[in-house]
Design a protein around this motif. Structure first.
Motif, short mmCIF file in Angstrom:
data_model
loop_
_atom_site.label_atom_id
_atom_site.label_comp_id
_atom_site.label_asym_id
_atom_site.label_seq_id
_atom_site.Cartn_x
_atom_site.Cartn_y
_atom_site.Cartn_z
N HIS A 236 0.89 -1.25 -0.05
CA HIS A 236 0.06 0.07 -0.09
C HIS A 236 0.91 1.31 -0.03
O HIS A 236 0.44 2.18 -0.58
CB HIS A 236 -1.09 0.09 1.28
CG HIS A 236 -2.22 -0.88 1.03
ND1 HIS A 236 -2.02 -2.40 1.43
CD2 HIS A 236 -3.55 -0.58 0.84
CE1 HIS A 236 -3.09 -2.78 0.98
NE2 HIS A 236 -4.16 -1.95 0.71
N VAL A 237 1.96 1.05 0.59
CA VAL A 237 3.03 2.19 0.74
C VAL A 237 3.49 2.45 -0.82
O VAL A 237 3.58 3.78 -1.38
CB VAL A 237 4.21 2.21 1.53
CG1 VAL A 237 5.32 3.07 1.48
CG2 VAL A 237 3.79 2.04 2.94
N ILE A 238 3.78 1.48 -1.45
CA ILE A 238 4.45 1.77 -2.86
C ILE A 238 3.11 2.23 -3.75
O ILE A 238 3.17 3.17 -4.64
CB ILE A 238 4.85 0.54 -3.51
CG1 ILE A 238 6.14 0.08 -2.78
CG2 ILE A 238 5.04 0.59 -4.96
CD1 ILE A 238 6.77 -1.30 -2.92
N PHE A 239 1.96 1.56 -3.49
CA PHE A 239 0.60 2.07 -4.06
C PHE A 239 0.63 3.79 -3.99
O PHE A 239 0.17 4.29 -5.06
CB PHE A 239 -0.68 1.14 -3.72
CG PHE A 239 -1.86 1.61 -4.13
CD1 PHE A 239 -2.20 1.93 -5.49
CD2 PHE A 239 -2.54 2.65 -3.25
CE1 PHE A 239 -3.48 2.33 -5.93
CE2 PHE A 239 -3.79 2.87 -3.51
CZ PHE A 239 -4.36 2.86 -5.02
N ALA A 240 0.58 3.89 -2.82
CA ALA A 240 0.19 5.50 -2.63
C ALA A 240 1.50 6.30 -3.16
O ALA A 240 0.94 7.40 -3.94
CB ALA A 240 0.35 5.66 -0.79
N ILE A 241 2.62 5.66 -3.24
CA ILE A 241 3.75 6.45 -3.96
C ILE A 241 3.45 6.84 -5.46
O ILE A 241 3.58 7.81 -6.09
CB ILE A 241 5.17 5.85 -3.53
CG1 ILE A 241 5.31 6.08 -2.05
CG2 ILE A 241 6.01 6.61 -4.68
CD1 ILE A 241 6.66 5.17 -1.87
#
Length: 290
Positions: free
Chosen positions: A260-265
């Motif tokens: 989810h962190v990579i998705f948000a980035i």
């Protein structure tokens, strides 16, 4: 036009090849290190204990170092974009709602900066006296990080969302102000002399002569300001929390969800690119060739 189209097609092909290369490197760096069924390194007691704890010992031995693969991030994209506007409480909102709050704060702060920076930039650009008078204040305030204003904003405004809008205003106003003043001051003297010969009134001269001539430079300042505003809002929302794409990213990091962190980035990058493209198209509309 044919050469331009050919260049665009070749550039798109190179970009796709670079993307494929990056995804391939990412996949190789994060692929599982084992076959998943080799339990020779575990005693029967350890295998039984892992089963009691609800873990799959075969899958555990096949895990990579924990960084998600491209396929896992792709699944997260599908899951998040399938229902982007769900709301299950303060800490569980869809990406559409989070982006909406961030764009709302950015839009309000940016519009306030336009209301202040463009007229003031006209005043500074048209008057050498005002330029010299305002220059010390601009040079002192411009280098200050926008986030440095956040504690004062929270103390005086006492509202995290409004404080975020204020921070966006602060970071947006300087590029817009400086570019507007530069664009106004750079208008060709011949055009101003013609307007003076025709006895054009100051307001009409500003709207019909100076504004069209300075519009490309003003739009450049707005484009820079929007890029900085989108950069700053993520950090501001990490600090104040509540809602927004920055809070979403920080909350998912606290949940140890790297996918989810990579998705948000990636979402932040795509939205920032779309905002920049919108201002680039608008800038192209007001740019003329002599």
């Amino acid at each position: 036009m044919r050469n331009l189209g050919s260049l665009s097609a070749r550039a798109a092909l190179v970009s796709l090849l670079m993307l494929a290369l990056l995804l391939g490197i990412w996949q190789l760096a994060t692929q599982p290190s084992g076959g998943g069924a080799d339990l020779s390194g575990l005693t029967p007691e350890q295998v039984e204990y892992m089963k009691l704890m609800g873990k799959d010992p075969g899958a555990a031995t096949a895990k990579s170092d924990g960084f998600p693969t491209p396929a896992q991030v792709g699944r997260t994209f599908v899951e998040q974009l399938a229902n982007p506007f769900y709301d299950n409480g303060p800490n569980d909102k869809g990406i559409g709602i989070q982006l909406g709050w961030s764009l709302l704060r950015v839009g309000l702060g940016f519009l306030l900066a336009c209301v202040v920076a463009v007229p003031l930039g006209f005043l500074i650009g048209m008057s050498p006296l005002m330029q010299r008078a305002f220059d010390p204040f601009i040079q002192v305030l411009k280098p200050i990080s926008p986030l440095a204003w956040m504690p004062l904003a929270l103390y005086t405004i006492k509202d995290s969302s409004v404080s975020g809008v204020f921070v966006i205003f602060i970071c947006s106003v300087w590029p817009m102000l400086i570019n507007t003043a530069f664009g106004v001051a750079s208008v060709r003297r011949d055009w101003l002399h013609v307007a003076a010969t025709l006895e054009v009134r100051p307001v009409r001269r500003a709207l019909r002569v100076i504004l069209p001539a300075a519009a490309p430079t003003i739009l450049t300042g707005m484009r820079i300001s929007m890029g900085i505003a989108w950069l700053v809002i993520v950090a501001a929302e990490m600090l104040v929390g509540g809602t927004g794409i920055g809070y979403f990213l920080w909350n998912e990091w606290n949940n140890l969800s790297l996918t989810h962190v990579i998705f948000a980035i990636l979402v932040i990058g795509v939205v920032g690119m779309l905002l920049d493209l919108a201002f680039a198209a608008l800038q192209k509309k007001v740019t003329y060739v002599e």
